[in-house]
Design a protein around this motif. Structure first.
Motif, PDB file in Angstrom:
ATOM      1  N   ASN A 217     -11.851 -11.359  -4.602  1.00  0.00           N
ATOM      2  CA  ASN A 217     -11.434 -12.381  -3.720  1.00  0.00           C
ATOM      3  C   ASN A 217     -10.181 -12.210  -3.207  1.00  0.00           C
ATOM      4  OD1 ASN A 217     -14.015 -13.686  -3.712  1.00  0.00           O
ATOM      5  ND2 ASN A 217     -12.955 -15.185  -5.285  1.00  0.00           N
ATOM      6  N   SER A 218      -9.325 -11.846  -4.215  1.00  0.00           N
ATOM      7  CA  SER A 218      -7.730 -11.690  -3.919  1.00  0.00           C
ATOM      8  C   SER A 218      -7.883 -10.268  -2.841  1.00  0.00           C
ATOM      9  CB  SER A 218      -7.086 -11.361  -5.163  1.00  0.00           C
ATOM     10  OG  SER A 218      -5.593 -10.941  -4.778  1.00  0.00           O
ATOM     11  N   HIS A 219      -8.573  -9.025  -3.285  1.00  0.00           N
ATOM     12  CA  HIS A 219      -8.482  -8.068  -2.576  1.00  0.00           C
ATOM     13  C   HIS A 219      -8.949  -8.215  -1.021  1.00  0.00           C
ATOM     14  CE1 HIS A 219      -8.335  -5.067  -6.008  1.00  0.00           C
ATOM     15  NE2 HIS A 219      -7.335  -5.747  -5.757  1.00  0.00           N
ATOM     16  N   LEU A 220     -10.011  -9.164  -0.809  1.00  0.00           N
ATOM     17  CA  LEU A 220     -10.647  -9.395   0.457  1.00  0.00           C
ATOM     18  C   LEU A 220      -9.720 -10.355   1.474  1.00  0.00           C
ATOM     19  CD1 LEU A 220     -14.295 -10.565  -0.606  1.00  0.00           C
ATOM     20  CD2 LEU A 220     -13.573  -8.473   0.631  1.00  0.00           C
ATOM     21  N   ARG A 221      -8.892 -11.126   0.759  1.00  0.00           N
ATOM     22  CA  ARG A 221      -7.730 -11.857   1.464  1.00  0.00           C
ATOM     23  C   ARG A 221      -6.953 -10.908   1.874  1.00  0.00           C
ATOM     24  NH1 ARG A 221      -8.977 -15.924  -2.638  1.00  0.00           N
ATOM     25  NH2 ARG A 221      -7.099 -15.054  -3.709  1.00  0.00           N
ATOM     26  N   GLU A 222      -6.255 -10.193   1.016  1.00  0.00           N
ATOM     27  CA  GLU A 222      -5.084  -9.331   1.076  1.00  0.00           C
ATOM     28  C   GLU A 222      -5.816  -8.357   2.280  1.00  0.00           C
ATOM     29  OE1 GLU A 222      -1.506  -7.465   1.065  1.00  0.00           O
ATOM     30  OE2 GLU A 222      -2.282  -9.477   0.551  1.00  0.00           O
ATOM     31  N   MET A 223      -6.763  -7.762   2.283  1.00  0.00           N
ATOM     32  CA  MET A 223      -7.664  -6.672   3.069  1.00  0.00           C
ATOM     33  C   MET A 223      -7.505  -7.226   4.378  1.00  0.00           C
ATOM     34  SD  MET A 223     -10.430  -4.678   0.831  1.00  0.00           S
ATOM     35  CE  MET A 223     -10.978  -4.000   2.344  1.00  0.00           C
ATOM     36  N   GLN A 224      -8.116  -8.559   4.662  1.00  0.00           N
ATOM     37  CA  GLN A 224      -8.153  -9.386   6.007  1.00  0.00           C
ATOM     38  C   GLN A 224      -6.670  -9.602   6.464  1.00  0.00           C
ATOM     39  OE1 GLN A 224     -11.013 -10.090   7.580  1.00  0.00           O
ATOM     40  NE2 GLN A 224      -9.880 -10.274   9.178  1.00  0.00           N
ATOM     41  N   ARG A 225      -5.750 -10.012   5.873  1.00  0.00           N
ATOM     42  CA  ARG A 225      -4.500 -10.016   6.151  1.00  0.00           C
ATOM     43  C   ARG A 225      -3.860  -8.728   6.671  1.00  0.00           C
ATOM     44  NH1 ARG A 225       0.775  -8.954   4.961  1.00  0.00           N
ATOM     45  NH2 ARG A 225       0.151  -7.717   3.321  1.00  0.00           N
ATOM     46  N   ILE A 226      -4.109  -7.462   6.093  1.00  0.00           N
ATOM     47  CA  ILE A 226      -3.428  -6.199   6.557  1.00  0.00           C
ATOM     48  C   ILE A 226      -4.419  -5.869   7.828  1.00  0.00           C
ATOM     49  CG2 ILE A 226      -3.285  -3.759   5.786  1.00  0.00           C
ATOM     50  CD1 ILE A 226      -3.073  -4.672   2.997  1.00  0.00           C
ATOM     51  N   ILE A 227      -5.528  -6.002   7.745  1.00  0.00           N
ATOM     52  CA  ILE A 227      -6.375  -5.690   9.140  1.00  0.00           C
ATOM     53  C   ILE A 227      -5.792  -6.489  10.317  1.00  0.00           C
ATOM     54  CG2 ILE A 227      -8.520  -5.972  10.160  1.00  0.00           C
ATOM     55  CD1 ILE A 227      -9.989  -5.405   7.402  1.00  0.00           C
ATOM     56  N   ASP A 228      -5.415  -7.733  10.145  1.00  0.00           N
ATOM     57  CA  ASP A 228      -4.977  -8.539  11.247  1.00  0.00           C
ATOM     58  C   ASP A 228      -3.526  -8.449  11.454  1.00  0.00           C
ATOM     59  OD1 ASP A 228      -7.518  -9.429  11.502  1.00  0.00           O
ATOM     60  OD2 ASP A 228      -7.536 -11.359  10.400  1.00  0.00           O
ATOM     61  N   THR A 229      -2.607  -7.674  10.636  1.00  0.00           N
ATOM     62  CA  THR A 229      -1.591  -7.892  10.910  1.00  0.00           C
ATOM     63  C   THR A 229      -0.807  -6.341  11.405  1.00  0.00           C
ATOM     64  OG1 THR A 229      -1.065  -9.626   9.264  1.00  0.00           O
ATOM     65  CG2 THR A 229       0.859  -8.423   9.723  1.00  0.00           C
ATOM     66  N   ASP A 230       0.125  -6.408  12.359  1.00  0.00           N
ATOM     67  CA  ASP A 230       0.761  -5.021  12.648  1.00  0.00           C
ATOM     68  C   ASP A 230       1.719  -4.853  11.542  1.00  0.00           C
ATOM     69  OD1 ASP A 230       1.476  -2.976  15.004  1.00  0.00           O
ATOM     70  OD2 ASP A 230       3.544  -4.186  14.396  1.00  0.00           O
ATOM     71  N   LEU A 231       1.823  -3.631  10.784  1.00  0.00           N
ATOM     72  CA  LEU A 231       2.770  -3.608   9.894  1.00  0.00           C
ATOM     73  C   LEU A 231       4.204  -3.425   9.913  1.00  0.00           C
ATOM     74  CD1 LEU A 231       0.654  -0.705   7.805  1.00  0.00           C
ATOM     75  CD2 LEU A 231       0.791  -3.383   7.522  1.00  0.00           C
ATOM     76  N   GLN A 232       4.574  -2.917  11.323  1.00  0.00           N
ATOM     77  CA  GLN A 232       6.234  -2.759  11.366  1.00  0.00           C
ATOM     78  C   GLN A 232       6.702  -4.084  12.020  1.00  0.00           C
ATOM     79  OE1 GLN A 232       5.678   0.851  13.979  1.00  0.00           O
ATOM     80  NE2 GLN A 232       6.553   1.886  12.580  1.00  0.00           N
ATOM     81  N   THR A 233       6.032  -5.067  12.724  1.00  0.00           N
ATOM     82  CA  THR A 233       6.587  -6.073  13.288  1.00  0.00           C
ATOM     83  C   THR A 233       6.148  -7.478  12.557  1.00  0.00           C
ATOM     84  OG1 THR A 233       4.521  -6.508  14.689  1.00  0.00           O
ATOM     85  CG2 THR A 233       6.501  -5.324  15.452  1.00  0.00           C
ATOM     86  N   GLY A 234       5.166  -7.231  11.590  1.00  0.00           N
ATOM     87  CA  GLY A 234       4.375  -8.358  11.056  1.00  0.00           C
ATOM     88  C   GLY A 234       3.776  -9.250  11.893  1.00  0.00           C
TER      89      GLY A 234
END
Length: 885
Positions: free
Chosen positions: A453-470
């Motif tokens: 569950n922790s990985h799924l939430r983190e993966m979704q956050r990474i998928i939905d976030t632009d890494l450079q601007t946040g």
């Protein structure tokens, strides 16, 4: 005061210049004198590595000679004719690798000692004498005896101190490979015609050297040798397979066989059995196989009956200790069962049987105990031509050829190795590996449930976030836009808007990635405060912002454009340190309609973005254009394979004589699916998707075929220019491919056209590489033309950096020169500049007599345009040449 200050500065500069001159003079005094050596076998026996160093028998000899003479050697490669001309002109000091002839002795002085002998592969224009040793010398001009005395003295010292130097070089470069071709005398060829079938006996009892498969067919190294002999000599070998040498000798004596393929190289033994031996074609190495745990002091020896093996073993062991077996497998079974303690076998035979796992309790030491040379035995009753033929064939195959046949089977040992044999060989690794695997699986299963569950939430956050601007990215936008449409009325007018930063790559190179990041954050903050903008998201790597726009807030499309223009004005300046930089944008808009998926609408906005100047609404025409380009992408390779691309030729002519002196090769596409297409319809797409490089090679090869055919038929040949894309300048194997094309047809009568944009590259390194490519092409013999000169901001340094042959003036400069004296003066000066740099000057786009007269008055050499001839197919161009050349 100012004068004294200026005088002091001048004195300081003069002092620095004097000191630098003294340092440079001292450096030159310490440097070795140069010895310029011409080499004329570049590309065959002599090779050049990526560092520019040459390798070959002649170059190695001259490097050593230069060391003894105290000179620094510089190699100048070229054809034989070029090297001769350079020696006569004094451009080189020495010519290496020359066969001494009376005619050359009239203009050259030859070295006392030879520097080598010509190989069979060397190309000396028919100068090699068959069945005669052709000595190679180095030579200097006849009027330079002082240099020859110096080099002869150095050569005397070199050979005195290294007496085997020349033979060592010959062994390195020629001794380890076979002859270039199989040369048989007429008598030997007649022998093969009289004996189309030769009976050959082979002792087959050792896999993989020589063995019989389940179908009774010979396999192994001897099978490869049989196939090679039949192929090279054009004969059939009738095989007689035996299990021991006594039977093989009997077959030779009774006449059932004429040759023995795997005879021990023992001349005395062969003579005793009425047999002649060929040259050695293979050396076999023998090793030992024992049981795990060793053996006793008086071991029993298992081996195959063979004169060489018996002779060697009898020197080490007593006769009562040695036992003979019929096959290698029987030897190994004897050691495995305890009937014998040591088996002496060929190394590859021992390895194959043990590695296959049939004898897991046996091990091989891997130590080579003795070696045995193998040759082909020939019955003495046979004519001597057969022995000479076999010796020549063995020389033709070469030592590496037979070695390859042996290693072919050795390389497959791991593939045939059983799990059982691996377990016996490495039990500790198997047990350790199984335990590690078991505990690893336990840990993975234990951790998986609590981390999922922790990985799924983190993966979704990474998928939905632009890494450079946040900030939110386009993946988040796609999902949220779908939810937004479901929650709001379908009557509302909405559109997807994409805003891209223009010249993003240049901004990043100049000011860094942080500028793009800050600009996108500021624009997203502006959109968050704008009522008609919803769900703003960013994509930093492409410099884009996208959002959902409520177009129902505006009365017309013009108001929508005004609102977006105002948005761009709010963000068009950004401060970077003390600088204020102006930023431009372009915008693509796709109105949403019922049933249109969000992903498709985003793609449509991208299509509009590519056409925006600066704002563009998506429409059906853009979709048709995109589909047409996609159609081109899907058909381009098939069209190349079907040769749908046609070469058309537009003539070039001499402005004074009005005779045709050349042509430019232009492409037309006669597609089965799309019909006849002009270059403007597909060339820009090929430039963007990279297919243009393949098309360039296709066009160049077609033009070379055309030129080669005209040369063969004896008709007049004119120079044909072929365009080359700027993408070649960054292509890794471009020069290699051009060199391969040049071997098919010489570069003569071929001109390569490039525009200045080919050198407008991102980094100085790429620009220098492009200049290197152009110089290399010129050295290959291609003529180089700078196309579209004067169409933009011309970089005049290119005229000095590139060995250009032709300056092609763009049509825009010709049009600008009509009716204005100032531009005519500019045109005339450009033509003078081209002539001053020894270039031929040609102008394209000539359509009227007035333009032609003006160019002729300015001194232009050649012209191209509709006034003289339009582009035409190959057949029409050949007829045109008959009338205008």
């Amino acid at each position: 005061m100012k004068r004294r200050y200026a005088r002091s500065i001048i004195i300081v500069f003069i002092s620095i210049a004097c000191n630098l001159s003294l340092l440079l003079a001292a450096a030159r005094a310490e440097a070795r004198p140069l010895l310029r050596v011409g080499i004329h076998q570049f590309g065959s026996d002599i090779t050049e590595d990526s560092s520019g160093n040459f390798h070959g028998m002649e170059t190695d000899f001259m490097q050593a000679l230069g060391s003894y003479a105290g000179r620094e050697v510089i190699f100048v490669p070229g054809t034989w004719e070029e090297c001769q001309q350079r020696l006569e002109a004094g451009d080189i000091d020495v010519l290496a690798g020359v066969i001494k002839t009376p005619k050359r002795a009239e203009t050259m002085l030859f070295s006392r000692l030879m520097m080598g002998r010509a190989s069979d592969e060397a190309n000396f224009h028919g100068e090699l004498m068959p069945y005669r040793v052709n000595q190679l010398h180095f030579a200097v001009r006849r009027d330079n005896p002082e240099l020859m005395r110096e080099l002869d003295l150095a050569a005397d010292q070199l050979i005195a101190n290294r007496p085997y130097f020349v033979s060592h070089l010959y062994q390195i470069y020629y001794g380890q490979r076979g002859a270039s071709e199989l040369r048989l005398t007429e008598k030997e060829q007649r022998f093969l015609k009289r004996h189309p079938v030769i009976s050959a006996v082979v002792v087959a009892r050792e896999a993989p050297f020589a063995y019989v498969d389940e179908h009774g067919e010979l396999q192994g190294t001897m099978r490869k040798l049989v196939d090679r002999l039949e192929h090279d000599l054009g004969i059939e070998l009738h095989l007689v397979i035996e299990q021991d040498y006594a039977s093989a000798y009997k077959d030779l004596g009774t006449g059932e066989a004429q040759i023995l393929l795997n005879a021990d190289w023992d001349v005395g033994w062969a003579a005793a059995h009425d047999m002649d031996l060929s040259a050695v074609y293979l050396t076999s190495y023998y090793t030992t196989v024992t049981r795990r745990g060793g053996f006793k002091n008086q071991p029993r020896i298992a081996c195959l009956s063979k004169q060489t093996t018996d002779y060697v073993l009898l020197q080490r062991y007593g006769k009562d200790q040695i036992r003979h077996y019929a096959t290698a497998e029987e030897c190994l079974r004897a050691v495995s069962s305890g009937d014998a303690d040591i088996a002496f076998l060929r190394q590859e035979t021992a390895q194959q049987n043990i590695w296959q796992g049939d004898f897991p309790e046996l091990v091989t030491s891997g130590v080579l105990t003795f070696s045995q040379d193998v040759a082909i035995g020939v019955a003495s009753r046979m004519e001597p031509e057969l022995l000479t033929i076999l010796d020549k064939e063995i020389r033709f195959i070469g030592p590496n050829g037979i070695f390859d046949y042996t290693t072919f089977y050795e390389q497959k040992l791991d593939q045939r190795r059983s799990i059982q044999s691996l377990f016996y060989a490495y039990p500790q690794y198997f047990i350790t590996g199984l335990l590690l695997l078991f505990f690893t699986l336990l840990l993975l299963v234990g951790r998986q449930s609590q981390m999922r569950n922790s990985h799924l939430r983190e993966m979704q956050r990474i998928i939905d976030t632009d890494l450079q601007t946040g900030l939110h990215n386009r993946s988040w936008f796609r999902d949220e836009a779908g939810h937004y449409l479901k929650e709001h009325s379908t009557d509302s007018r909405l559109a997807i808007v994409k805003i891209a930063i223009s010249r993003r790559d240049i901004l990043v190179e100049t000011y860094g990635q942080d500028v793009i990041t800050e600009l996108l954050r500021r624009m997203e903050a502006t959109l968050q405060q704008t009522e008609w903008a919803k769900l703003p998201a960013v994509h930093t790597s492409t410099g884009k912002v996208l959002f959902l726009m409520r177009t129902d807030a505006f009365a017309s499309q013009e108001q929508v454009q005004e609102a977006l223009t105002q948005l761009m004005h709010l963000n068009e300046y950004i401060s970077i340190g003390h600088l204020v930089v102006h930023i431009t944008f372009h915008v693509g808009i796709c109105p949403l309609r019922p049933g249109l998926p969000i992903a498709d609408a985003m793609n449509h906005a991208d299509l509009a973005l590519h056409e925006a100047h600066p704002i563009c609404f998506y429409n059906a025409e853009l979709q048709q254009k995109a589909e047409f380009q996609s159609r081109i992408d899907s058909l381009q390779q098939r069209a190349l394979a079907r040769k749908e691309f046609e070469v058309w030729y537009q003539p070039k002519y001499d402005l004074v004589t009005r005779k045709c002196i050349g042509a430019e090769a232009l492409v037309r596409w006669r597609s089965r699916e799309l019909g006849f297409l002009a270059p403007a319809q597909f060339i820009p797409r090929f430039e963007s998707n990279g297919f243009i490089t393949q098309l360039d090679f296709y066009m160049l090869s077609r033009v070379m075929e055309f030129q080669k055919r005209r040369h063969a038929t004896g008709v007049p040949v004119v120079t044909i220019s072929v365009n080359q894309s700027r993408l070649h300048m960054q292509e890794k194997n471009y020069l290699t491919y051009m060199q391969r094309l040049k071997t098919y047809y010489e570069a003569r009568d071929i001109e390569l056209e490039l525009t200045e944009t080919a050198f407008d590259l991102n980094t100085p390194e790429l620009r220098q590489h492009a200049l290197h490519v152009m110089r290399a092409l010129h050295e290959m013999g291609f003529r180089l033309s700078l196309d579209d000169f004067g169409s933009g901001y011309s970089d005049l340094t290119l005229l000095n950096a590139i060995p250009l042959d032709v300056m092609k003036i763009d049509r825009s400069l010709l049009l600008a020169s009509q009716g204005t004296k100032r531009m005519q003066a500019v045109l005339a000066r450009i033509i003078d500049l081209g002539h001053a740099l020894s270039m031929t000057v040609i102008c394209e786009g000539i359509e009227t007599r007035e333009q032609e007269d003006m160019l002729r008055s300015c001194g232009c050499d050649q012209g191209q345009g509709y006034l003289y001839g339009k582009p035409m197919p190959e057949e029409e161009f050949e007829l045109f040449l008959l009338q205008h050349i």
